[in-house]
Design an enzyme around this catalytic site. Structure first.
Site, PDB file in Angstrom:
ATOM      1  N   ASN A   1       7.369  33.065 -29.348  1.00 19.05           N
ATOM      2  CA  ASN A   1       6.403  32.350 -30.183  1.00 19.05           C
ATOM      3  C   ASN A   1       6.885  30.971 -30.625  1.00 19.05           C
ATOM      4  OD1 ASN A   1       4.732  34.480 -29.824  1.00 19.05           O
ATOM      5  ND2 ASN A   1       4.893  35.288 -31.906  1.00 19.05           N
TER       6      ASN A   1
ATOM      7  N   ARG B   1      -3.299  33.652 -24.791  1.00 22.76           N
ATOM      8  CA  ARG B   1      -3.918  33.129 -26.015  1.00 22.76           C
ATOM      9  C   ARG B   1      -3.312  31.787 -26.414  1.00 22.76           C
ATOM     10  NH1 ARG B   1      -7.070  33.955 -30.342  1.00 22.76           N
ATOM     11  NH2 ARG B   1      -6.324  32.927 -32.215  1.00 22.76           N
TER      12      ARG B   1
ATOM     13  N   ARG C   1      -9.551  37.827 -33.280  1.00 30.00           N
ATOM     14  CA  ARG C   1      -8.778  36.618 -33.009  1.00 30.00           C
ATOM     15  C   ARG C   1      -9.640  35.357 -32.856  1.00 30.00           C
ATOM     16  NH1 ARG C   1      -3.390  37.994 -29.757  1.00 30.00           N
ATOM     17  NH2 ARG C   1      -2.629  36.565 -31.319  1.00 30.00           N
ATOM     18  N   PRO C   2     -10.371  34.998 -33.900  1.00 26.55           N
ATOM     19  CA  PRO C   2     -11.190  33.785 -33.828  1.00 26.55           C
ATOM     20  C   PRO C   2     -10.314  32.531 -33.818  1.00 26.55           C
ATOM     21  CG  PRO C   2     -11.209  34.661 -36.060  1.00 26.55           C
ATOM     22  CD  PRO C   2     -10.402  35.632 -35.221  1.00 26.55           C
TER      23      PRO C   2
ATOM     24  N   ASP D   1     -11.670  29.621 -35.349  1.00 18.99           N
ATOM     25  CA  ASP D   1     -12.423  28.726 -36.244  1.00 18.99           C
ATOM     26  C   ASP D   1     -11.512  27.817 -37.066  1.00 18.99           C
ATOM     27  OD1 ASP D   1     -11.727  31.282 -37.354  1.00 18.99           O
ATOM     28  OD2 ASP D   1     -12.816  30.741 -39.164  1.00 18.99           O
ATOM     29  N   LEU D   2     -10.368  28.325 -37.521  1.00 18.79           N
ATOM     30  CA  LEU D   2      -9.483  27.498 -38.365  1.00 18.79           C
ATOM     31  C   LEU D   2      -8.853  26.372 -37.552  1.00 18.79           C
ATOM     32  CD1 LEU D   2      -7.712  30.362 -40.356  1.00 18.79           C
ATOM     33  CD2 LEU D   2      -9.596  28.919 -41.122  1.00 18.79           C
TER      34      LEU D   2
HETATM   35  C1  UD1 Z   1       0.623  34.338 -33.849  1.00 18.09           C
HETATM   36  C2  UD1 Z   1       1.615  34.978 -32.901  1.00 18.09           C
HETATM   37  C3  UD1 Z   1       1.386  36.485 -32.841  1.00 18.09           C
HETATM   38  C4  UD1 Z   1       1.438  37.066 -34.233  1.00 18.09           C
HETATM   39  C5  UD1 Z   1       0.522  36.309 -35.193  1.00 18.09           C
HETATM   40  C6  UD1 Z   1       0.674  36.742 -36.641  1.00 18.09           C
HETATM   41  C7  UD1 Z   1       2.068  33.251 -31.268  1.00 18.09           C
HETATM   42  C8  UD1 Z   1       1.939  32.819 -29.856  1.00 18.09           C
HETATM   43  N1  UD1 Z   1       1.441  34.396 -31.573  1.00 18.09           N
HETATM   44  O1  UD1 Z   1      -0.674  34.611 -33.338  1.00 18.09           O
HETATM   45  O2  UD1 Z   1       2.407  37.051 -32.025  1.00 18.09           O
HETATM   46  O3  UD1 Z   1       1.010  38.412 -34.175  1.00 18.09           O
HETATM   47  O4  UD1 Z   1       0.800  34.897 -35.141  1.00 18.09           O
HETATM   48  O5  UD1 Z   1       1.982  36.614 -37.047  1.00 18.09           O
HETATM   49  O6  UD1 Z   1       2.716  32.625 -32.073  1.00 18.09           O
HETATM   50  N2  UD1 Z   1      -7.507  33.780 -37.964  1.00 18.09           N
HETATM   51  C9  UD1 Z   1      -8.785  33.378 -38.244  1.00 18.09           C
HETATM   52  N3  UD1 Z   1      -9.239  32.209 -37.704  1.00 18.09           N
HETATM   53  C10 UD1 Z   1      -8.449  31.419 -36.910  1.00 18.09           C
HETATM   54  C11 UD1 Z   1      -7.134  31.836 -36.630  1.00 18.09           C
HETATM   55  C12 UD1 Z   1      -6.692  33.031 -37.175  1.00 18.09           C
HETATM   56  O7  UD1 Z   1      -9.520  34.065 -38.968  1.00 18.09           O
HETATM   57  O8  UD1 Z   1      -8.912  30.353 -36.464  1.00 18.09           O
HETATM   58  C13 UD1 Z   1      -7.000  35.060 -38.526  1.00 18.09           C
HETATM   59  C14 UD1 Z   1      -6.714  36.085 -37.429  1.00 18.09           C
HETATM   60  O9  UD1 Z   1      -7.869  36.807 -37.066  1.00 18.09           O
HETATM   61  C15 UD1 Z   1      -5.669  36.953 -38.085  1.00 18.09           C
HETATM   62  C16 UD1 Z   1      -4.899  35.971 -38.980  1.00 18.09           C
HETATM   63  O10 UD1 Z   1      -5.724  34.831 -39.107  1.00 18.09           O
HETATM   64  O11 UD1 Z   1      -6.281  37.918 -38.909  1.00 18.09           O
HETATM   65  C17 UD1 Z   1      -3.550  35.574 -38.456  1.00 18.09           C
HETATM   66  O12 UD1 Z   1      -3.679  35.087 -37.136  1.00 18.09           O
HETATM   67  P1  UD1 Z   1      -2.775  33.912 -36.601  1.00 18.09           P
HETATM   68  O13 UD1 Z   1      -1.650  33.679 -37.565  1.00 18.09           O
HETATM   69  O14 UD1 Z   1      -3.621  32.761 -36.238  1.00 18.09           O
HETATM   70  O15 UD1 Z   1      -2.154  34.538 -35.272  1.00 18.09           O
HETATM   71  P2  UD1 Z   1      -1.934  33.813 -33.892  1.00 18.09           P
HETATM   72  O16 UD1 Z   1      -1.542  32.395 -34.111  1.00 18.09           O
HETATM   73  O17 UD1 Z   1      -3.047  34.117 -32.982  1.00 18.09           O
END
Ligand code: UD1
Length: 418
Positions: A23, A92, A121-122, A124-125
């Site tokens: 990561n 992703r 896994r949206p 939007d943020l």
């Molecule tokens: C990254 C890691 C993954 C880890 C996760 C949480 C990498 C490549 N992957 O994934 O291994 O499991 O962090 O530690 O670094 N969310 C929204 N909107 C968005 C983005 C996220 O609602 O635009 C929510 C997600 O649904 C989730 C939460 O935020 O509930 C955390 O997700 P996020 O920290 O973004 O995970 P990733 O970056 O996908």
């Protein structure tokens, strides 16, 4: 398709080295698109997520070649701002490229990303943050289309501390005009690692590791060599393997402070854990006792990426435990497989209610995602009898030489092509 065949019951003894963090490496590779300078990333894990990221870089016109375990990237010839759907669906982290591709070309076209099927896994943020920097975004036929005249620094407040969104906004802000402040930023160690890499090639970023990150836009980045931090999730997986199988294992080249939440839990379970510089030594010779409650949280809380492995351990501890998954909606897909091996776990919404059984029994089980797949291997290693873990391509996304490393500490595990 490949599978693992495991004869369980061996105790684990010896030492195992840790790869650079998946990561960290993935966003750092995305960051390489921002510069015309030559970048060399040291000790890059040979995992399929990284290989797919390298393919995407090649599609963008970057020159990326492995030299042993190091990866050399020259983005000076990058000439495309489109990430094709076949590749974006494999990975992703392709979404991290949005920030750097927009910065470079002032345009980007990327298919909605794939990756582990562990929840909605949206993105939007990510998109809201990029809009704050002046990007115009439309969505059509499964593609995200971005355009801007220039990127301009701004305040970005994240509704939740998303790792990917924080990294994407940092990447877009590095060469933006003016200052960007990211509030409620994710605090994962990999974000600080991305900051350190970017600063090493000329960026001006501060605050990563805290909830507020400040990015002062710079005109130009250079090249350089960088060694990413060790993979805390791989280290945690080996510690849990040793705890479940019994024995004494040294996890070398790890940073204990990055997995203190797991170390704290394993001690509560009854493991003896000590640290010597960059080595974590776990010793266990008895059945572990349960810890009542564990819930996944953003860093520095208990990592969601170790939830499956830790639940697998709890299911053979003495007593009851409850694991709550707060980050991803469907991250208990491995539980029905563990039940085939004798686990007594009931999942209701985001909670797994566990009644510890004495031991797993060998069975044929199917990996559905990366960490859930690794968890099934741990169950097989500690089980009585023979297990098969099918569809291990998920595990190959995040663990390099997994079975070789496990064999080197005494496990009986082989990979078979079917
Ligand atoms: C990254 C890691 C993954 C880890 C996760 C949480 C990498 C490549 N992957 O994934 O291994 O499991 O962090 O530690 O670094 N969310 C929204 N909107 C968005 C983005 C996220 O609602 O635009 C929510 C997600 O649904 C989730 C939460 O935020 O509930 C955390 O997700 P996020 O920290 O973004 O995970 P990733 O970056 O996908």
């Amino acid at each position: 398709m490949e599978k693992y065949i495991i004869n369980g019951g061996n105790k684990l003894y010896g030492s195992v080295g840790i790869q650079s963090a998946k990561n960290s490496v993935l966003p750092i590779l995305a960051a390489a698109v921002l510069t015309d300078g030559k970048v060399e990333i040291i000790n890059v894990p040979q995992i399929s997520d990284v290989k797919n990221m390298v393919k995407i870089l090649s599609c963008l016109g970057c020159d990326a070649v492995y030299e042993g375990d190091n990866l050399k990237i020259d983005s000076s010839s990058a000439d495309s701002c489109e990430i094709p759907s076949a590749l974006a669906h494999e990975l992703r982290s392709s979404v991290f490229l949005l920030g750097s591709v927009i910065s470079r070309f002032h345009a980007a076209k990327i298919a909605y990303p794939g990756g582990c099927d562990i929840g909605l896994r949206p993105v939007d943020l990510h998109l809201t943050g990029l809009k704050r920097l002046g990007v115009k975004i439309t969505e059509r036929n499964g593609y995200i289309l971005c355009k801007c005249d220039k990127l301009v620094g701004n305040e970005v407040m994240l509704d939740c501390p998303s790792v990917g969104a924080t990294e994407n906004i940092m990447l877009a802000a590095v060469k933006a005009e003016g200052v960007t402040v990211i509030r409620n930023a994710a605090r994962e160690p990999e974000i600080e690692d991305l900051q350190n890499f970017l600063n090493a090639i000329g960026a001006k970023i501060s605050g990563a590791g805290s909830g507020t990150i400040v990015v002062e836009g710079v005109k130009k980045l250079t090249g350089g060599q960088y060694l990413p931090i060790p993979d805390r999730i791989e280290a945690g997986t080996f510690l849990i393997a040793a705890a479940m199988c019994g024995g004494e294992v040294s996890v070398e080249g790890a940073r204990a402070e990055n997995i203190s939440s797991l170390i704290h839990k394993l001690r509560e379970n009854g493991c003896k854990i000590s640290m010597k510089s960059d080595t974590i030594i776990l010793e266990n010779h008895k059945r572990l006792t349960s810890v009542k409650m564990t819930e996944t949280q953003p860093y520095p809380g208990f990592p969601t990426d170790l939830q499956a492995q830790y639940t697998t351990l709890c299911a053979v501890c003495e007593g009851h435990s409850i694991i709550t998954e707060n980050l991803f909606e469907t991250r208990f897909k491995y539980v029905p497989e563990l039940r085939k091996m004798g686990a007594d776990i009931t999942v209701i919404n985001r909670n797994a209610f566990i009644r510890g059984v004495e031991r797993y029994k060998g069975a044929t089980v199917v990996a559905h995602d990366l960490r859930g797949g690794a968890a099934l291997v741990l169950a097989g290693l500690s089980a009585e009898g023979r297990s098969e873990v099918i569809d291990i391509s998920h595990i190959d996304r995040g663990y390099s030489s997994f079975e070789q490393k496990l064999r080197s500490i005494g496990a009986d595990i082989v990979r078979i092509t079917v």
